[in-house]
Scaffold this motif. Structure first.
Motif, short mmCIF file in Angstrom:
data_model
loop_
_atom_site.label_atom_id
_atom_site.label_comp_id
_atom_site.label_asym_id
_atom_site.label_seq_id
_atom_site.Cartn_x
_atom_site.Cartn_y
_atom_site.Cartn_z
N TYR A 152 0.83 -1.22 0.00
CA TYR A 152 0.00 0.00 0.00
C TYR A 152 0.85 1.26 0.00
O TYR A 152 1.68 1.47 0.87
N THR A 153 0.63 2.07 -1.04
CA THR A 153 1.27 3.39 -1.08
C THR A 153 0.12 4.39 -1.09
O THR A 153 -0.93 4.11 -1.68
N SER A 154 0.31 5.52 -0.46
CA SER A 154 -0.77 6.52 -0.48
C SER A 154 -0.87 7.07 -1.88
O SER A 154 0.14 7.32 -2.53
N TYR A 265 20.81 1.96 0.95
CA TYR A 265 20.00 3.13 1.29
C TYR A 265 19.18 3.52 0.07
O TYR A 265 19.52 3.19 -1.06
N GLY A 266 18.07 4.23 0.32
CA GLY A 266 17.22 4.65 -0.80
C GLY A 266 15.80 4.83 -0.31
O GLY A 266 15.54 4.85 0.89
N GLY A 267 14.90 4.93 -1.27
CA GLY A 267 13.50 5.16 -0.91
C GLY A 267 13.20 6.63 -0.76
O GLY A 267 12.04 7.02 -0.62
N GLY A 268 14.23 7.46 -0.77
CA GLY A 268 14.08 8.91 -0.65
C GLY A 268 15.43 9.53 -0.95
O GLY A 268 16.44 8.81 -0.99
N PRO A 269 15.48 10.84 -1.16
CA PRO A 269 16.75 11.45 -1.55
C PRO A 269 17.82 11.40 -0.46
O PRO A 269 17.53 11.62 0.71
N MET A 270 19.05 11.07 -0.88
CA MET A 270 20.21 11.11 0.02
C MET A 270 21.07 12.26 -0.53
O MET A 270 21.55 12.17 -1.67
N GLN A 288 23.14 2.06 -3.28
CA GLN A 288 21.90 2.84 -3.36
C GLN A 288 20.88 2.19 -4.26
O GLN A 288 21.21 1.74 -5.36
N LEU A 289 19.63 2.18 -3.80
CA LEU A 289 18.56 1.73 -4.70
C LEU A 289 17.61 2.87 -4.98
O LEU A 289 17.39 3.75 -4.15
N TYR A 290 17.07 2.84 -6.19
CA TYR A 290 15.93 3.68 -6.53
C TYR A 290 14.84 2.71 -6.97
O TYR A 290 15.07 1.88 -7.86
N GLN A 292 10.23 1.85 -6.26
CA GLN A 292 8.98 2.27 -5.63
C GLN A 292 8.12 1.04 -5.42
O GLN A 292 8.43 -0.02 -5.97
N GLY A 293 7.08 1.18 -4.62
CA GLY A 293 6.25 0.02 -4.31
C GLY A 293 5.82 -0.73 -5.56
O GLY A 293 5.71 -1.96 -5.56
N GLU A 294 5.62 0.00 -6.64
CA GLU A 294 5.12 -0.59 -7.89
C GLU A 294 6.20 -1.39 -8.61
O GLU A 294 5.90 -2.19 -9.49
N ALA A 295 7.47 -1.14 -8.31
CA ALA A 295 8.61 -1.91 -8.86
C ALA A 295 9.56 -2.07 -7.68
O ALA A 295 10.54 -1.36 -7.56
N ARG A 373 4.74 3.97 -15.37
CA ARG A 373 5.04 5.41 -15.25
C ARG A 373 5.31 5.69 -13.77
O ARG A 373 4.42 5.54 -12.94
N THR A 374 6.52 6.09 -13.47
CA THR A 374 6.89 6.22 -12.05
C THR A 374 6.36 7.51 -11.42
O THR A 374 6.30 7.63 -10.20
N GLY A 375 6.06 8.52 -12.26
CA GLY A 375 5.67 9.82 -11.71
C GLY A 375 6.89 10.62 -11.29
O GLY A 375 6.76 11.77 -10.84
N ASP A 376 8.09 10.05 -11.40
CA ASP A 376 9.32 10.79 -11.08
C ASP A 376 9.90 11.38 -12.36
O ASP A 376 9.84 10.75 -13.42
N MET A 377 10.45 12.58 -12.24
CA MET A 377 11.09 13.21 -13.39
C MET A 377 12.60 13.06 -13.24
O MET A 377 13.14 13.13 -12.13
N ASP A 390 12.96 15.98 -10.14
CA ASP A 390 11.77 16.50 -9.48
C ASP A 390 10.82 15.32 -9.33
O ASP A 390 10.95 14.34 -10.03
N ARG A 391 9.89 15.46 -8.44
CA ARG A 391 8.89 14.41 -8.36
C ARG A 391 7.58 14.98 -8.81
O ARG A 391 7.03 15.89 -8.18
N SER A 392 7.09 14.47 -9.91
CA SER A 392 5.87 15.05 -10.46
C SER A 392 4.72 14.87 -9.48
O SER A 392 3.76 15.60 -9.51
P1 AMP Z 1 7.56 4.19 -2.27
O1 AMP Z 1 6.66 3.64 -3.31
O2 AMP Z 1 6.87 4.53 -1.00
O3 AMP Z 1 8.74 3.31 -2.05
O4 AMP Z 1 8.18 5.61 -2.81
C1 AMP Z 1 8.85 5.63 -4.03
C2 AMP Z 1 9.36 7.01 -4.35
O5 AMP Z 1 10.44 7.38 -3.51
C3 AMP Z 1 9.94 7.05 -5.75
O6 AMP Z 1 8.96 7.19 -6.75
C4 AMP Z 1 10.89 8.24 -5.67
O7 AMP Z 1 10.18 9.47 -5.80
C5 AMP Z 1 11.41 8.14 -4.23
N1 AMP Z 1 12.72 7.45 -4.20
C6 AMP Z 1 12.93 6.13 -4.14
N2 AMP Z 1 14.26 5.85 -4.14
C7 AMP Z 1 14.91 7.03 -4.22
C8 AMP Z 1 16.29 7.42 -4.27
N3 AMP Z 1 17.28 6.52 -4.25
N4 AMP Z 1 16.55 8.76 -4.36
C9 AMP Z 1 15.56 9.68 -4.38
N5 AMP Z 1 14.24 9.37 -4.32
C10 AMP Z 1 13.91 8.07 -4.26
#
Ligand code: AMP
Length: 489
Positions: A152-154, A265-270, A288-290, A292-295, A373-377, A390-392
């Motif tokens: 679940y993601t909001s 680390y990841g899930g948000g900006p470092m 580092q990982l990038y 989202q819940g969808e991937a 579509r991640t919604g991330d730019m 940016d995060r759209s």
């Molecule tokens: P969530 O689905 O809750 O895991 O959130 C995913 C979102 O977190 C992504 O779409 C990105 O906007 C952000 N995110 C995930 N990993 C990174 C990272 N390594 N650096 C910056 N933002 C990230």
């Protein structure tokens, strides 16, 4: 294909070795973990295959056995972030149509007055009698496309969406993790510093597949000193940590424990500066990982060696495409943009969800022409390194948790004194970002805090309120978030 096979095979190879630890205490060997999961699975069969079984708990060792029991029973694991407000938990439980929710005693007591789903307390007599049932046989013929996890993601609309992650999706994530990031074995450990409902829990399958210990801190939460102590007493330690947690480790001033091998680390900006400080304090342990819940956990990444002597542009990037994943950056016309140009990041591969649970509109918006579509730019450089620009979706990521401004705004607007509300994230050394609310109206900050406390999770509350005469808007009357952010300097 069923993820239970990972536990089955590990138990066959390493049956007598330690599997699950609560702090330093051994709770289960691989044989006893397998046995208990199969007993629990047979008791879950009453709900039928495909039933959603929720788990709402701070980190506890039983989460590992529940996860594999739910898979062995061919049910779907639905973990809830234990920091959510009980009203938010109830929304997810009813969206998922959960057949049962297993909770810790503390959460069970808070959830009981609002829950429409039957609650069972982990570790209580009823739970233990489930664990004493006749073991069910290990599943053999599960369809790999069947859902294993509802993540679940909001949603930006404020309504939670459940990303359906199949056995195949999580197996692809597992293989990619082992190929790209880490090579644990039976002399390794996964320390669950971050919530097991999200990132840390997703890493259970790859580490179980190699027989690495599952270590759950006794506090059930993240305490940097406790985390480092555990890295001193368990062998070959790895962990997934949100960037804020990494910063808190550095703040302890302690040296890197000899057994600490990998921090993903990841899930948000470092921020680059924080990463450099962390590398100076702990050495070359970072990955580092990038994702989202969808991937889950798997779109791009920076390997350990990519961090060594890397220029700031590389450290500030999210790395390159993960094994088995195609990543592209598309322009508004849906065509790939040139190197250096910004567009929407999309990805495809076996790791990508099949859609959102019972939400065809959101699924259609997210999955187009086979791409997520991640919604991330972001933009690629000439070497294939991706940088998020940016995060759209305007999501605020504070301490590793996603906070959706619209959701906070909607609750603020329920207050009679609030005329307009605009919520944005402000950069913050400690939290990555903090929530700031711009308010038009007569309410005080204390009033608004009290109002929010009754309605949403504490971590979503603004750390700051700015009272203004009006919000900046474009000609369509849409609030200009960029302008609000610019005002924060
Ligand atoms: P969530 O689905 O809750 O895991 O959130 C995913 C979102 O977190 C992504 O779409 C990105 O906007 C952000 N995110 C995930 N990993 C990174 C990272 N390594 N650096 C910056 N933002 C990230």
């Amino acid at each position: 294909m069923n993820l239970f096979a990972l536990l089955d095979q590990t138990a066959a190879r390493h049956g007598d070795r330690g599997a699950v630890y609560h702090g330093e205490r051994l709770v289960h060997t691989w044989s006893s973990l397998r046995e208990r999961a199969l007993r629990l699975a047979s008791s879950l069969r009453e709900f039928g295959p495909g039933a959603r079984i929720a788990v709402a708990s701070e980190n506890r060792p039983e989460i590992v056995e529940l996860m594999f029991a739910i898979w062995a029973a061919e049910c779907v694991f639905v973990p809830l972030n234990y920091k959510l407000h009980v009203r938010e938990m109830e929304q997810i439980l009813s969206d998922a149509g959960a057949a049962r929710v297993f909770t810790s005693p503390k959460i069970g007591a808070e959830l009981a007055p609002v829950a429409s789903t039957g609650i069972e307390i982990i570790g209580a007599a009823e739970y233990e009698s489930r664990c004493a049932a006749m073991p069910s046989p290990a599943p053999r013929d599960t369809d790999p496309a069947s859902p294993a996890w509802l993540f679940y993601t909001s949603g930006t609309t404020g309504r939670s969406k459940g990303a359906m992650l199949s056995h195949r999706n999580l197996m692809a994530m597992t293989v990619s993790h082992l190929a790209d990031f880490d090579c644990p074995d039976e002399n390794s450990s996964l320390i669950h510093g971050a919530p097991m409902s999200h990132g840390s829990g997703l890493y259970v399958p790859p580490y179980v597949s190699r027989g690495a210990r599952q270590v759950v801190p006794a506090s059930g939460t993240f305490d940097p000193d406790e985390f480092l102590d555990l890295c001193e007493s368990h062998p070959g330690c790895s962990a997934f940590l949100a960037p804020t947690m990494v910063a808190r480790l550095v703040q302890t001033g302690r040296a890197c424990p000899a057994n600490l091998r990998t921090i993903v680390y990841g899930g948000g900006p470092m921020y680059v500066d924080s990463l450099k400080k962390a590398m100076a304090a702990f050495g070359p342990v970072f990955v580092q990982l990038y994702g989202q819940g969808e991937a889950p956990m798997t779109i791009t990444g920076l390997r350990r060696r990519d961090h060594l002597d890397a220029p700031d542009a590389v450290l500030g990037s999210v790395g390159y495409a993960r094994s088995g994943v195609d990543v592209a950056v598309l322009g508004p016309d849906g065509a790939p943009v040139a190197v250096g140009e910004i567009g929407e990041i999309v990805c495809r591969g076996d790791v990508v969800m099949s859609g959102y649970w019972q939400n065809p509109e959101a699924t259609e918006a997210a999955l187009q022409h086979g791409w997520l579509r991640t919604g991330d730019m972001g933009s690629f450089d000439a070497h294939g390194f991706l940088t998020l620009r940016d995060r759209s979706k305007d999501v605020v990521i504070s301490g590793g948790s996603n906070i959706y401004p619209r959701e906070v705004e909607e609750v603020l607007l329920e207050h009679p004194g609030v005329v307009e509300a605009g919520v944005v994230g402000a950069p913050d050394e400690e939290w990555g970002e903090v929530v700031v609310a711009f308010i038009v109206g007569a309410a005080s900050a204390a009033d608004l805090d009290a109002h929010l406390l009754e309605r949403i999770a504490r971590f979503k509350r603004p750390k700051r309120y700015e009272f203004v005469d009006e919000l900046p808007k474009n000609s369509y009357g849409k609030v200009l978030k960029r302008e609000l952010r610019a005002r924060l300097g």
